[in-house]
Design a protein around this motif. Sequence first.
Motif, PDB file in Angstrom:
ATOM      1  N   CYS A 148      -9.649   5.238  -7.005  1.00 45.22           N
ATOM      2  CA  CYS A 148     -11.008   4.902  -7.412  1.00 45.22           C
ATOM      3  C   CYS A 148     -11.932   4.963  -6.186  1.00 45.22           C
ATOM      4  O   CYS A 148     -11.617   4.393  -5.130  1.00 45.22           O
ATOM      5  N   ALA A 149     -13.063   5.643  -6.343  1.00 42.27           N
ATOM      6  CA  ALA A 149     -13.964   5.862  -5.215  1.00 42.27           C
ATOM      7  C   ALA A 149     -15.081   4.834  -5.136  1.00 42.27           C
ATOM      8  O   ALA A 149     -16.026   5.010  -4.359  1.00 42.27           O
ATOM      9  N   SER A 150     -15.003   3.753  -5.914  1.00 40.37           N
ATOM     10  CA  SER A 150     -16.030   2.718  -5.818  1.00 40.37           C
ATOM     11  C   SER A 150     -15.921   2.023  -4.461  1.00 40.37           C
ATOM     12  O   SER A 150     -14.840   1.950  -3.860  1.00 40.37           O
ATOM     13  N   SER A 151     -17.042   1.481  -3.992  1.00 38.48           N
ATOM     14  CA  SER A 151     -17.076   0.892  -2.645  1.00 38.48           C
ATOM     15  C   SER A 151     -16.109  -0.284  -2.524  1.00 38.48           C
ATOM     16  O   SER A 151     -15.475  -0.466  -1.481  1.00 38.48           O
ATOM     17  N   ALA A 152     -15.983  -1.083  -3.595  1.00 42.41           N
ATOM     18  CA  ALA A 152     -15.094  -2.250  -3.532  1.00 42.41           C
ATOM     19  C   ALA A 152     -13.644  -1.823  -3.363  1.00 42.41           C
ATOM     20  O   ALA A 152     -12.888  -2.422  -2.582  1.00 42.41           O
ATOM     21  N   MET A 153     -13.220  -0.780  -4.089  1.00 45.69           N
ATOM     22  CA  MET A 153     -11.834  -0.328  -3.992  1.00 45.69           C
ATOM     23  C   MET A 153     -11.577   0.400  -2.679  1.00 45.69           C
ATOM     24  O   MET A 153     -10.497   0.265  -2.093  1.00 45.69           O
ATOM     25  N   VAL A 154     -12.550   1.152  -2.204  1.00 46.50           N
ATOM     26  CA  VAL A 154     -12.386   1.828  -0.913  1.00 46.50           C
ATOM     27  C   VAL A 154     -12.224   0.796   0.196  1.00 46.50           C
ATOM     28  O   VAL A 154     -11.363   0.915   1.073  1.00 46.50           O
ATOM     29  N   GLU A 155     -13.046  -0.266   0.142  1.00 37.92           N
ATOM     30  CA  GLU A 155     -12.948  -1.332   1.139  1.00 37.92           C
ATOM     31  C   GLU A 155     -11.616  -2.066   1.025  1.00 37.92           C
ATOM     32  O   GLU A 155     -10.986  -2.404   2.036  1.00 37.92           O
ATOM     33  N   LYS A 156     -11.158  -2.312  -0.213  1.00 32.40           N
ATOM     34  CA  LYS A 156      -9.879  -3.002  -0.412  1.00 32.40           C
ATOM     35  C   LYS A 156      -8.723  -2.195   0.173  1.00 32.40           C
ATOM     36  O   LYS A 156      -7.853  -2.741   0.858  1.00 32.40           O
ATOM     37  N   VAL A 157      -8.715  -0.901  -0.103  1.00 31.80           N
ATOM     38  CA  VAL A 157      -7.643  -0.045   0.415  1.00 31.80           C
ATOM     39  C   VAL A 157      -7.685   0.009   1.938  1.00 31.80           C
ATOM     40  O   VAL A 157      -6.645  -0.080   2.607  1.00 31.80           O
ATOM     41  N   ASP A 158      -8.886   0.136   2.501  1.00 26.41           N
ATOM     42  CA  ASP A 158      -9.016   0.176   3.964  1.00 26.41           C
ATOM     43  C   ASP A 158      -8.529  -1.118   4.604  1.00 26.41           C
ATOM     44  O   ASP A 158      -7.827  -1.099   5.628  1.00 26.41           O
ATOM     45  N   GLN A 159      -8.891  -2.248   4.025  1.00 25.36           N
ATOM     46  CA  GLN A 159      -8.463  -3.531   4.574  1.00 25.36           C
ATOM     47  C   GLN A 159      -6.954  -3.707   4.456  1.00 25.36           C
ATOM     48  O   GLN A 159      -6.308  -4.221   5.373  1.00 25.36           O
ATOM     49  N   ALA A 160      -6.387  -3.276   3.320  1.00 23.48           N
ATOM     50  CA  ALA A 160      -4.935  -3.385   3.137  1.00 23.48           C
ATOM     51  C   ALA A 160      -4.206  -2.515   4.147  1.00 23.48           C
ATOM     52  O   ALA A 160      -3.172  -2.922   4.701  1.00 23.48           O
ATOM     53  N   ARG A 161      -4.709  -1.330   4.396  1.00 19.16           N
ATOM     54  CA  ARG A 161      -4.092  -0.456   5.385  1.00 19.16           C
ATOM     55  C   ARG A 161      -4.213  -1.042   6.785  1.00 19.16           C
ATOM     56  O   ARG A 161      -3.276  -0.954   7.599  1.00 19.16           O
ATOM     57  N   LYS A 162      -5.351  -1.654   7.068  1.00 19.08           N
ATOM     58  CA  LYS A 162      -5.538  -2.267   8.387  1.00 19.08           C
ATOM     59  C   LYS A 162      -4.584  -3.440   8.565  1.00 19.08           C
ATOM     60  O   LYS A 162      -3.986  -3.612   9.635  1.00 19.08           O
ATOM     61  N   ARG A 163      -4.418  -4.261   7.507  1.00 22.65           N
ATOM     62  CA  ARG A 163      -3.484  -5.389   7.595  1.00 22.65           C
ATOM     63  C   ARG A 163      -2.052  -4.899   7.780  1.00 22.65           C
ATOM     64  O   ARG A 163      -1.270  -5.488   8.521  1.00 22.65           O
ATOM     65  N   ALA A 164      -1.716  -3.813   7.084  1.00 27.46           N
ATOM     66  CA  ALA A 164      -0.356  -3.277   7.209  1.00 27.46           C
ATOM     67  C   ALA A 164      -0.092  -2.799   8.629  1.00 27.46           C
ATOM     68  O   ALA A 164       1.002  -2.990   9.170  1.00 27.46           O
ATOM     69  N   ARG A 165      -1.098  -2.206   9.256  1.00 18.52           N
ATOM     70  CA  ARG A 165      -0.914  -1.695  10.618  1.00 18.52           C
ATOM     71  C   ARG A 165      -0.847  -2.825  11.643  1.00 18.52           C
ATOM     72  O   ARG A 165      -0.033  -2.792  12.562  1.00 18.52           O
ATOM     73  N   THR A 166      -1.712  -3.842  11.478  1.00 20.25           N
ATOM     74  CA  THR A 166      -1.717  -4.939  12.440  1.00 20.25           C
ATOM     75  C   THR A 166      -0.522  -5.863  12.245  1.00 20.25           C
ATOM     76  O   THR A 166      -0.051  -6.485  13.196  1.00 20.25           O
ATOM     77  N   GLY A 167       0.018  -5.938  11.023  1.00 23.61           N
ATOM     78  CA  GLY A 167       1.146  -6.827  10.769  1.00 23.61           C
ATOM     79  C   GLY A 167       2.470  -6.126  10.735  1.00 23.61           C
ATOM     80  O   GLY A 167       3.471  -6.685  10.313  1.00 23.61           O
ATOM     81  N   SER A 168       2.501  -4.870  11.190  1.00 32.47           N
ATOM     82  CA  SER A 168       3.728  -4.069  11.079  1.00 32.47           C
ATOM     83  C   SER A 168       4.783  -4.448  12.094  1.00 32.47           C
ATOM     84  O   SER A 168       5.951  -4.145  11.928  1.00 32.47           O
TER      85      SER A 168
END
Length: 543
Positions: free
Chosen positions: A72-92
């Motif tokens: 989904c290309a809505s801003s809320a979902m794009v932000e959610k995916v970006d934040q989840a990816r950032k958390r995965a990288r910082t908590g890896s």
Amino acid sequence: MSFKDTFTKDDQKEGLLGYDDTAFYYFISSVIVSIAIPWTCSMIYNAIFPGQAQVEKDFPTKSKSGSKYRYCASSAMVEKVDQARKRARTGSTGSTVGSAVKLAVLGGMWILLFVIYLQLGDAKEIKRFDPFEILEISPGASAAEVKKAYRKLSLVYHPDKNPDDPLAASRFMQITKAHMALTDETSKANFEKYGNPDGAQVSKLGIGLPPFLLQKENHLMILCLFFFLLLFVVPMAFICYYQRTKNYAANGVMIETLQFMGYYINEATRLKNCPELLAASAESRAMALRPSDNEELKMLGTQVTEHKKRQFKLPIIIKNDYLLMAHMQRLHHLMSPELRADLDELLRHSLKITQAMIEIACMREWFFTAQAMIEFRRSLIQALDVKSSQLLQIPHFNEETLKHCLKGKNATAMLTDYLQKDKDQRKGLSSMTPDQIADVEAFASHCSNMEVKAITEVEDEKEIVVGDIATVTVQLLRKNLHEDEAMGPVHAPLFPEPKFEEWWIFLVEGAPNTRIIGFETQSQSSFRRSESISFDTFSIPFP
């Protein structure tokens, strides 16, 4: 007595065993290499691209069939995916202790490989049978010298003097054969012609055990180690595994939760009952209560609308019930970071628990109860209250927007009807900014445009008559995807995890019973435009 020629390297005259253990070191090094290299590559990859493996697991780019996922290309979902990816990288990196242990184990494996390499570096080429070297005499020794050497060594390595030492027995066999090769005419002729006193031989190589396992002084230690592994390590590993898994069913839900749900879910259970049932699950009751929760929940409690009288009075159940209702009523801005973290943990448990709730209703053939459980599952994922409008799933829609959608010309109450309208006929967009309207369009294009087709037929029959057993096949076709696309996670910005679509198909007996005859669930995580899904068929007797 036949002698199977074994070839040996000289290891301090070896103590002196008549076989070569080099193959063992090659074998063990191959095993270690097969583990160490992939593990090292994985650690290097995670160091260079931290969290990438977790990102690919949660937000894959392609399905198993090779189709590209559409997100989904809505801003809320794009932000959610970006934040989840950032958390995965910082908590890896995980815990410091765990990472240190892994690094130490991996380092130990490479050190062991280096030691084995040194051991193999000292190994000599496999030698043929040499009676002079075995008897420790020169090739020009006289018959008397041969006899003297034989008597000397046989006294040392005779099996009767070394009853528990296989090394001595093996060495004595070689000494005897070496003596025969130099004194017996037939054996000597065979040795000169074939290099072996027994004549022509076939060389056989195998994985020999390391010498220290056969040395008598190590037998007690090896036996103790064996019993330690057999009587302590293996049972403890089994007990630890059992302790971790004994409380969980095969579907990942705690057995206590299944028993609880099986007791409290009945034919009259509906959506309004579900939040408290989830809050009373064993997973929910296992969550911690903090002293500060009481104060933080007071303000939240004044804003939450309760739809039924409370059934359970346990504090942790009350707390988590409030959190679930606040989530469904979109009161996240009233939650502290700690309460929001508790809510996310509870919502992660909810996927497995609600799945079990639906299955319990299905197994008992309660269609309306199963329907209510599915609605509750959707309400948790989309953050919708018991009586909330479907239109609140659309980005930037609120209660004020709904009033415009439900009035006047082109009024719409159902989400499917709203999405099927032309862009200029959709209400509620007049006060939105261009970016917000773009989010609505992105949501509309991402929502499934599904064609559902049910086929009822009797095998090898053109018509269905009374008494026939008919087979029902349901086919689904998604029309909003291109040929090489697959459906990505649904639009659910307030749910903590990515959630792919799933479809429940029911074959239900007609009124008044509405009993479930058969059901099937299908995840659409790999569904493409050009294919249709045929569910398991159901056989039903026609009256």
